[in-house]
Scaffold this active site. Structure first.
Site, PDB file in Angstrom:
ATOM      1  N   CYS A  49       0.873  -1.177   0.000  1.00  0.00           N
ATOM      2  CA  CYS A  49       0.000   0.000   0.000  1.00  0.00           C
ATOM      3  C   CYS A  49       0.909   1.225   0.000  1.00  0.00           C
ATOM      4  CB  CYS A  49      -0.986  -0.015   1.166  1.00  0.00           C
ATOM      5  SG  CYS A  49      -0.260   0.129   2.817  1.00  0.00           S
ATOM      6  N   ASN A  87       2.427   1.476   4.261  1.00  0.00           N
ATOM      7  CA  ASN A  87       2.693   0.216   4.949  1.00  0.00           C
ATOM      8  C   ASN A  87       2.365   0.287   6.446  1.00  0.00           C
ATOM      9  OD1 ASN A  87       5.519  -1.955   5.606  1.00  0.00           O
ATOM     10  ND2 ASN A  87       3.496  -2.572   4.980  1.00  0.00           N
ATOM     11  N   CYS A 124      -1.413   0.523   7.270  1.00  0.00           N
ATOM     12  CA  CYS A 124      -2.837   0.174   7.395  1.00  0.00           C
ATOM     13  C   CYS A 124      -3.181  -1.079   6.588  1.00  0.00           C
ATOM     14  CB  CYS A 124      -3.731   1.338   6.952  1.00  0.00           C
ATOM     15  SG  CYS A 124      -3.651   2.793   8.013  1.00  0.00           S
ATOM     16  N   ARG A 125      -3.335  -0.917   5.284  1.00  0.00           N
ATOM     17  CA  ARG A 125      -3.843  -2.009   4.455  1.00  0.00           C
ATOM     18  C   ARG A 125      -2.872  -3.156   4.249  1.00  0.00           C
ATOM     19  NH1 ARG A 125      -5.408   1.649  -0.489  1.00  0.00           N
ATOM     20  NH2 ARG A 125      -3.534   2.682   0.295  1.00  0.00           N
ATOM     21  N   SER A 126      -1.641  -2.855   3.854  1.00  0.00           N
ATOM     22  CA  SER A 126      -0.722  -3.968   3.554  1.00  0.00           C
ATOM     23  C   SER A 126      -0.314  -4.768   4.797  1.00  0.00           C
ATOM     24  CB  SER A 126       0.481  -3.505   2.741  1.00  0.00           C
ATOM     25  OG  SER A 126       1.201  -2.490   3.370  1.00  0.00           O
ATOM     26  N   ASP A 132      -8.266   3.243   1.341  1.00  0.00           N
ATOM     27  CA  ASP A 132      -7.363   3.595   2.432  1.00  0.00           C
ATOM     28  C   ASP A 132      -8.192   4.087   3.612  1.00  0.00           C
ATOM     29  OD1 ASP A 132      -5.368   4.466   4.125  1.00  0.00           O
ATOM     30  OD2 ASP A 132      -4.302   5.587   2.569  1.00  0.00           O
TER      31      ASP A 132
END
Length: 172
Positions: free
Chosen positions: A16, A19, A21-23, A133
């Protein structure tokens, strides 16, 4: 004579922007799924960001909390930026959204471009192609990310398990 199994480690990188939140959420969820299937020795998992905003930092506390509520531990993860070596090392380099995929395409050596994709291309129950996001939103955004990540990583694992490179039988 008995048959042996050649296990070539499959390496997956989730990406993301920062690095945090999402990934890392995808990394933790996928790691848990892989462990539940007893495949930790066959699948290596990592995450990174396209930008260097949060290098060395723990995932966002809201991501950690949302993950913890579903049994995922993100606290040991640390933000890092994608490196040139990642394009050689990983078999799957999966972006959370189109902006990050485009960024990866710009810096990826041509011979490794087939490794790039969107995580949501593996989803079975969500139609969205991008994981939004959640950074500037509330708690519900992190829960939505988890719903999408769990769906897509289950599809990804099924894809990996069915690929010819995974767990090939070798005759002696």
């Amino acid at each position: 004579p008995p048959r042996s199994y050649v296990t070539r480690m499959i390496k997956v990188l989730f990406v993301c922007m920062g690095n945090i939140c999402r990934s890392p959420t995808a990394e933790a969820a996928f790691r848990s799924l892989v462990k539940a299937h007893g495949l930790e020795r066959q699948i290596m998992i990592d995450s990174a960001g396209t930008h260097d905003y949060h290098v060395g930092e723990q995932p966002d506390p809201r991501a950690q909390q949302a993950g913890r509520m579903r049994g995922y531990d993100l606290c040991s993860l640390r933000g890092r930026q994608v490196t040139p070596a990642d394009f050689r090392k990983f078999d799957y380099i999966l972006a959370m959204d189109l902006d990050n995929l485009i960024h990866l395409q710009k810096i990826c050596p041509t011979q490794h471009s087939a490794k790039l994709g969107l995580l949501m291309d593996y989803a079975r129950h969500h139609k969205e192609r991008e994981i939004p996001d959640p950074y500037f939103g509330g708690t519900k955004g992190f829960e939505k990310v988890l719903d999408m990540v769990e769906d897509a990583t289950a599809g990804l694992l099924a894809e990996i398990r069915s690929s010819p490179a995974f767990g090939k039988k070798a005759t002696r």
